[in-house]
Design an enzyme around this catalytic site. Sequence first.
Site, PDB file in Angstrom:
ATOM      1  N   ASP A  45      59.240  77.497  37.249  1.00 59.61           N
ATOM      2  CA  ASP A  45      57.971  76.996  37.739  1.00 59.61           C
ATOM      3  C   ASP A  45      58.092  77.006  39.277  1.00 59.61           C
ATOM      4  OD1 ASP A  45      55.491  75.448  37.692  1.00 59.61           O
ATOM      5  OD2 ASP A  45      56.749  73.788  38.346  1.00 59.61           O
ATOM      6  N   LEU A  46      56.975  77.012  39.958  1.00 66.52           N
ATOM      7  CA  LEU A  46      57.049  77.096  41.427  1.00 66.52           C
ATOM      8  C   LEU A  46      56.902  75.717  42.073  1.00 66.52           C
ATOM      9  CD1 LEU A  46      57.174  78.866  43.982  1.00 66.52           C
ATOM     10  CD2 LEU A  46      54.701  79.207  43.777  1.00 66.52           C
ATOM     11  N   ASP A  47      55.689  75.174  41.940  1.00 65.76           N
ATOM     12  CA  ASP A  47      55.365  73.914  42.594  1.00 65.76           C
ATOM     13  C   ASP A  47      56.163  72.759  41.995  1.00 65.76           C
ATOM     14  OD1 ASP A  47      54.048  71.795  43.798  1.00 65.76           O
ATOM     15  OD2 ASP A  47      52.361  71.868  42.422  1.00 65.76           O
ATOM     16  N   THR A  73      54.911  72.049  46.975  1.00 64.36           N
ATOM     17  CA  THR A  73      53.505  72.221  47.350  1.00 64.36           C
ATOM     18  C   THR A  73      52.635  71.122  46.735  1.00 64.36           C
ATOM     19  OG1 THR A  73      53.598  73.921  45.662  1.00 64.36           O
ATOM     20  CG2 THR A  73      53.346  74.672  47.910  1.00 64.36           C
ATOM     21  N   LYS A  92      49.898  67.826  37.820  1.00 61.80           N
ATOM     22  CA  LYS A  92      50.997  68.774  38.046  1.00 61.80           C
ATOM     23  C   LYS A  92      51.073  69.808  36.928  1.00 61.80           C
ATOM     24  CE  LYS A  92      53.759  65.958  41.096  1.00 61.80           C
ATOM     25  NZ  LYS A  92      55.002  65.201  41.291  1.00 61.80           N
ATOM     26  N   SER A 113      54.271  80.263  36.879  1.00 58.48           N
ATOM     27  CA  SER A 113      53.500  79.241  37.601  1.00 58.48           C
ATOM     28  C   SER A 113      52.021  79.296  37.234  1.00 58.48           C
ATOM     29  CB  SER A 113      53.658  79.484  39.107  1.00 58.48           C
ATOM     30  OG  SER A 113      52.722  78.732  39.841  1.00 58.48           O
ATOM     31  N   ALA A 114      51.365  78.139  37.319  1.00 57.28           N
ATOM     32  CA  ALA A 114      49.916  78.086  37.071  1.00 57.28           C
ATOM     33  C   ALA A 114      49.130  78.483  38.317  1.00 57.28           C
ATOM     34  CB  ALA A 114      49.527  76.674  36.651  1.00 57.28           C
ATOM     35  N   LYS A 154      49.140  75.914  31.091  1.00 53.01           N
ATOM     36  CA  LYS A 154      50.146  75.049  30.479  1.00 53.01           C
ATOM     37  C   LYS A 154      49.398  73.780  30.028  1.00 53.01           C
ATOM     38  CE  LYS A 154      53.388  76.547  34.076  1.00 53.01           C
ATOM     39  NZ  LYS A 154      54.133  76.150  35.277  1.00 53.01           N
ATOM     40  N   GLU A 202      61.205  73.230  34.942  1.00 53.92           N
ATOM     41  CA  GLU A 202      59.862  72.644  35.071  1.00 53.92           C
ATOM     42  C   GLU A 202      59.895  71.219  35.602  1.00 53.92           C
ATOM     43  OE1 GLU A 202      56.681  72.467  34.947  1.00 53.92           O
ATOM     44  OE2 GLU A 202      56.118  74.483  34.370  1.00 53.92           O
ATOM     45  N   ASP A 203      58.871  70.870  36.387  1.00 50.24           N
ATOM     46  CA  ASP A 203      58.768  69.487  36.893  1.00 50.24           C
ATOM     47  C   ASP A 203      57.598  68.738  36.262  1.00 50.24           C
ATOM     48  OD1 ASP A 203      56.760  71.022  38.296  1.00 50.24           O
ATOM     49  OD2 ASP A 203      56.505  69.255  39.576  1.00 50.24           O
TER      50      ASP A 203
END
Length: 227
Positions: free
Chosen positions: A11-13, A19, A47, A116-117, A147, A171-172
């Site tokens: 995942d990115l953020d 971000t 998130k 990522s979304a 997601k 994932e966060d």
Amino acid sequence: MKDTTIACIFDLDGVLVDTAVYHYQAWKKLANSMGFDFSHAQNEQLKGVNRMRSLDMILNWGGITKTDAEKEELATLKNTWYVDMINKMSATEVLPGSADLLQALKDHGVKIALGSASKNSGLILERTNLTHFFDAIVDGNSVTTSKPDPEVFLKGAEMLDTAPQNCIVFEDAAAGVQAAIAAGMAVVGVGEAENLPGTDLIIKDLSGVTVAQLIALIKSKTEKRTA
Ligand code: B16
Ligand code: MG
């Protein structure tokens, strides 16, 4: 015995870069412009959730109804503010341990995908100097469902040409953890255990994560499945 094959989907953020703080500032500005505010706990629910779904949740918290055309305008406005902020990002905003783990995975020949979304992932990866680590990028521009639907991660596995059970998702967000579980993948939660039920491992950040540890994780899951 056959070597254990692993692939990693990030995942990115909130995992590689923070971000989330910029999303929060931009959504808060939008809510405030309509005369209401929302809490940090409510922000936590945004998130991993895509842009239009996030807007629907925020409008609902404010008790506000908008037409689809108005919603498009509001989402575009929020994104303009958000892009102004991420345009100023640099490699110093990569979260602790991220670049080291990505490099170690590359050195071991482990395939890496983004899951990522965000529709802004290309810009964020470029600004933070992370693009070159990825063999595949799946983001909000290439999926049709948000997601907790597993589409983003299943597409990642497909692009890496590997089976879901070989994949480890980082994932966060609760929605992302649910998506990874639904995809039949191992999942490492980045954050607090109480926010991320169902993970195989919980870490504070990516510092200290080793390739050997990730291989052992997939190996033990495979053994449990075949026992
Ligand atoms: P955008 P991730 C997600 O990124 C964010 O966590 C979420 O807050 C945001 O609404 C979503 O991207 C869409 O972002 O507006 O840039 O398309 O955690 O899936 O990397
Ligand atoms: Mg995230």
